[in-house]
Write a protein that holds these residues in place. Structure first.
Motif, PDB file in Angstrom:
ATOM      1  N   LEU B   6     -14.835   0.734   1.271  1.00  0.00           N
ATOM      2  CA  LEU B   6     -13.594   1.136   1.504  1.00  0.00           C
ATOM      3  C   LEU B   6     -13.426   2.105   2.635  1.00  0.00           C
ATOM      4  CD1 LEU B   6     -12.412   1.792  -2.351  1.00  0.00           C
ATOM      5  CD2 LEU B   6     -12.483  -0.530  -1.036  1.00  0.00           C
ATOM      6  N   ASP B   7     -12.840   1.862   3.668  1.00  0.00           N
ATOM      7  CA  ASP B   7     -12.784   2.342   4.960  1.00  0.00           C
ATOM      8  C   ASP B   7     -11.336   2.976   5.209  1.00  0.00           C
ATOM      9  OD1 ASP B   7     -13.492   3.799   6.955  1.00  0.00           O
ATOM     10  OD2 ASP B   7     -14.111   1.768   8.041  1.00  0.00           O
ATOM     11  N   GLY B   8     -10.764   4.078   5.062  1.00  0.00           N
ATOM     12  CA  GLY B   8      -9.309   4.564   5.178  1.00  0.00           C
ATOM     13  C   GLY B   8      -8.489   3.946   4.517  1.00  0.00           C
ATOM     14  N   LEU B   9      -8.878   3.448   3.495  1.00  0.00           N
ATOM     15  CA  LEU B   9      -7.850   2.568   2.446  1.00  0.00           C
ATOM     16  C   LEU B   9      -6.508   3.579   2.453  1.00  0.00           C
ATOM     17  CD1 LEU B   9      -7.967  -0.188   1.110  1.00  0.00           C
ATOM     18  CD2 LEU B   9      -8.525   0.998  -0.949  1.00  0.00           C
ATOM     19  N   THR B  10      -5.440   2.794   2.609  1.00  0.00           N
ATOM     20  CA  THR B  10      -4.119   3.356   2.364  1.00  0.00           C
ATOM     21  C   THR B  10      -3.100   2.446   1.656  1.00  0.00           C
ATOM     22  OG1 THR B  10      -4.503   4.871   4.407  1.00  0.00           O
ATOM     23  CG2 THR B  10      -2.298   4.368   3.551  1.00  0.00           C
ATOM     24  N   LEU B  11      -2.428   2.953   0.640  1.00  0.00           N
ATOM     25  CA  LEU B  11      -1.846   1.948  -0.106  1.00  0.00           C
ATOM     26  C   LEU B  11      -0.593   2.703  -0.409  1.00  0.00           C
ATOM     27  CD1 LEU B  11      -4.845   1.131  -2.695  1.00  0.00           C
ATOM     28  CD2 LEU B  11      -4.077  -0.232  -0.811  1.00  0.00           C
ATOM     29  N   ALA B  12       0.574   2.002  -0.807  1.00  0.00           N
ATOM     30  CA  ALA B  12       1.826   2.728  -1.196  1.00  0.00           C
ATOM     31  C   ALA B  12       2.691   1.416  -1.919  1.00  0.00           C
ATOM     32  CB  ALA B  12       2.519   2.770   0.180  1.00  0.00           C
ATOM     33  N   TYR B  13       3.444   2.228  -2.887  1.00  0.00           N
ATOM     34  CA  TYR B  13       4.278   1.463  -3.659  1.00  0.00           C
ATOM     35  C   TYR B  13       5.813   1.625  -2.881  1.00  0.00           C
ATOM     36  CZ  TYR B  13       1.288   0.753  -7.530  1.00  0.00           C
ATOM     37  OH  TYR B  13       0.085   0.417  -8.160  1.00  0.00           O
ATOM     38  N   GLY B  14       6.074   0.648  -2.172  1.00  0.00           N
ATOM     39  CA  GLY B  14       7.297   0.723  -1.204  1.00  0.00           C
ATOM     40  C   GLY B  14       7.161   1.931  -0.411  1.00  0.00           C
ATOM     41  N   LYS B  15       8.007   2.885  -0.268  1.00  0.00           N
ATOM     42  CA  LYS B  15       7.991   4.003   0.279  1.00  0.00           C
ATOM     43  C   LYS B  15       6.898   5.408  -0.263  1.00  0.00           C
ATOM     44  CE  LYS B  15      11.552   3.822   3.713  1.00  0.00           C
ATOM     45  NZ  LYS B  15      12.650   2.749   3.099  1.00  0.00           N
ATOM     46  N   THR B  16       6.739   4.955  -1.466  1.00  0.00           N
ATOM     47  CA  THR B  16       5.803   5.840  -1.957  1.00  0.00           C
ATOM     48  C   THR B  16       4.492   5.793  -1.713  1.00  0.00           C
ATOM     49  OG1 THR B  16       7.364   5.833  -3.957  1.00  0.00           O
ATOM     50  CG2 THR B  16       5.645   7.368  -4.388  1.00  0.00           C
ATOM     51  N   PRO B  17       3.743   6.808  -1.342  1.00  0.00           N
ATOM     52  CA  PRO B  17       2.302   6.643  -0.890  1.00  0.00           C
ATOM     53  C   PRO B  17       1.587   6.640  -2.425  1.00  0.00           C
ATOM     54  CG  PRO B  17       3.104   8.656  -0.137  1.00  0.00           C
ATOM     55  CD  PRO B  17       4.523   7.939  -0.567  1.00  0.00           C
TER      56      PRO B  17
END
Lengths: 259, 338
Positions: B6-17
């Motif tokens: 996993l490399d710099g994995l960024t996830l969000a629910y709508g606008k909520t990180p």
């Protein structure tokens, strides 16, 4: 003491009020007399037999059957995806759609019928049968959406995700996992839609026209001219048909869970 | 060379990180635990690896292949849901056969493979049973067989033990370890229970607020927590930050001349607190008997302190004044005071 008598007495009166007319109609349909009367004069099957010989009944029965089956199928084809989308995705305006979809239940049929006739069927020149089909579809749609929504609410969405991870497409997961598990709800919606359409009067009254009538409208017309017990016989037959369908549904599906 | 990266994995629910710039390397055949409280992003991370959660930024590489944008049904990963997510209208056999049938497998080959998978979780007599009639433990075995039969490159399990009672939990723990050792499968499981993570995992990834707090072997995590958060999570109940060579307490700072270099805080397990003698004094707020040991919560000028002593020693009443000490020698030195 009075209390113990009062409750069953009230119950008995209410039941009599509900079932009484039905008993009268059924009794009248076995009459041997020439006019619709209660108590019936004699006993015979001749009026029951006559129902099947009236050409217009046969025709309008066909029309009603087509509308009930076709309209319900169309409503399900539209309603199942709608219910699915509303239960699985947070859609903008889902509440509005939910409300709009239930409007035909709330608005009196006579208003819907008149509005459809005056502002849709006549200006657009829609053929009678098509107009009836569209109106019935719209009337059944709320039931389809509601009943299917209820059974979708009991179905966890992670089941579909599990299917997808096992290699199914989104649509494949819907067909293989969702549909089999809401089968009962769909059948319940079908029966409810069928009965609703088959017994529909006010909207059909406005939209029926020369040569194309649903069975209830045809019965109204028949009664204005002829006053023999065949109309009672037909009513009894229809009532028993409805009761039979609902009993079967209850027996095999636990119908009352969905309604 | 890492197997899953996993490399710099960024996830969000709508606008909520939910997860922010997460980096993680997992080796082939490793058993990894994602550990953290609810809302720390561990389940979200797992869902992203499975393809059930869109990736905002970063990359997921599995066995040398970039799967960041690959659809969930083509990822060759397995996921055992916390609810098991079995198909209630199908039998155990058909549940397990589901994925293989989609692959176009049928007949004898399918039957043999499915029955072998069912046998491997000890459910052969139940093959024709419908799943809602089975117990939770059996359902989980079905879910496990259903995932395993697909021979995924990574098998993920969401809170695999949390829905089981104590006896089944131990059984399932052994079962998971056995399966993993036998097949050499790379496994990731998500849990909020540090005992589970410590007992099962080769390496533990402690998560907090969508980021990794510490990665290490169970021994590392248990004995050498790096932050106050991890220390608290694995049972260091008494933690004081260090500032200018002194412990920051509720009252006066306590100088610690022999504090290890680079330590930002010191942490003690209840066991590591010296009880009955020492520099400090406190009153007993509560005491609880736990079989071989007795636990005291002390109200002290430093703040609350939890101590554990041998239950064979005479008990102290509530409100009693006792002496205690916090020896630097038994403390864990934390690199971060938060």
């Amino acid at each position: 003491m009075t209390r113990n008598i009062l409750a069953p007495l009230t119950l008995g009166l209410v039941l009599l009020f509900l079932i009484g007319p039905f008993i009268i109609i059924v009794a009248a349909s076995f009459s041997a007399g020439e006019t619709l009367a209660f108590p019936p004069q004699g006993f015979s099957f001749k009026w029951i037999a006559k129902v099947f010989t009236v050409e217009s009944f046969r025709q309008s029965f066909g029309t009603s059957l087509f509308l009930a089956i076709g309209g319900t199928l169309a409503a399900l084809i539209l309603g199942i995806p709608a219910a699915y989308a509303m239960s699985r995705y947070r859609l903008p305006g889902a509440e509005t759609v939910r409300f709009m979809v239930s409007l035909p239940i709330v608005v009196p049929g006579i208003v819907v019928g008149l509005a459809l006739l005056r502002y849709f069927v006549i200006p657009a020149g829609v053929p009678i049968l098509l107009a009836l089909f569209l109106a019935h579809t719209a009337l059944i749609l709320p039931y389809a959406v509601r009943v299917v929504s209820a059974s979708l609410a009991n179905l966890r969405s992670d089941m579909e995700e599990a299917a997808v991870i096992l290699g199914a497409s989104r649509i494949g997961a819907f067909v293989r996992v969702v549909l089999p598990n809401i089968r009962g709800g769909i059948l319940a919606a079908f029966i409810l839609g069928f009965v609703t359409s088959f017994n529909q009067v006010p909207v059909s009254l406005f939209l029926s026209g020369p040569g194309v009538r649903t069975l209830p409208i045809d019965m109204l017309g028949y009664m204005e001219i002829v006053f023999d017990p065949s109309i009672a016989a037909l009513s009894s037959l229809l009532a028993f048909l409805s009761i039979g369908i609902v009993l079967l549904a209850e027996r095999f599906l636990g119908f009352s869970r969905y309604v | 060379m890492s197997f899953l990266r996993l490399d710099g994995l960024t996830l969000a629910y709508g606008k909520t990180p939910a997860v922010e710039g997460l980096n993680l390397d997992i080796h082939r055949g490793e058993l990894i635990a994602l550990l953290g409280p609810s809302g720390c992003g561990k389940t979200t991370t797992m869902r992203a690896i499975a393809g059930l959660m869109p990736v905002r930024a970063g990359q997921i590489t599995l066995d040398g292949r970039d799967i960041t944008r690959v659809a969930a049904n083509r990822r060759e990963v397995g996921l055992v849901f916390q609810s098991y997510a079995l198909f209630p209208h199908l039998t155990v056999f058909e549940n397990v056969a589901f994925g293989l049938r989609l692959k176009g497998m049928s007949g004898k080959a399918l039957e043999d493979k499915v029955m072998a998978a069912i046998a491997s979780v000890g459910l052969t007599p139940f093959a024709q049973r419908k799943t809602p009639d089975m117990s939770g433990g059996q359902q989980q075995r079905v879910a496990l067989a259903r995932s395993m039969v697909m021979e995924p490159k990574v098998l993920m399990l969401d809170e695999p033990l949390s829905n089981l009672d104590a006896r089944l939990r131990l059984e399932m723990r052994t079962e998971l370890q056995r399966v993993q050792k036998k097949t050499g499968l790379t496994m990731i499981f998500v849990t909020h229970d540090q005992i589970e993570a410590l007992a099962l995992a080769d390496r533990i990834v402690v998560m907090r607020n969508g980021a990794i707090e510490q990665i290490g072997t169970p021994e590392d995590i248990y004995n050498r927590p790096e932050s106050a958060f991890v220390a608290d999570f694995v049972g260091f109940e008494t933690i004081f930050a260090l500032k200018d060579g002194a412990m920051v307490t509720k009252g006066e700072p306590v100088p610690v001349p022999d504090a290890p270099a680079g330590a930002a805080a010191l942490a003690w397990r209840p066991r590591a607190v010296t009880f009955g003698e020492g520099r400090f004094e406190g009153t007993v707020l509560s005491s609880s008997f736990a079989g071989s040991a007795r636990e005291y919560l002390l109200d002290t000028p430093l703040g609350p302190v939890k101590a554990e002593v041998d239950a064979a020693l005479p008990a102290h009443d509530l409100g009693a004044t006792v002496r205690f000490d916090l020896p630097v020698a038994t403390a864990a030195a934390l690199r971060r005071a938060e």
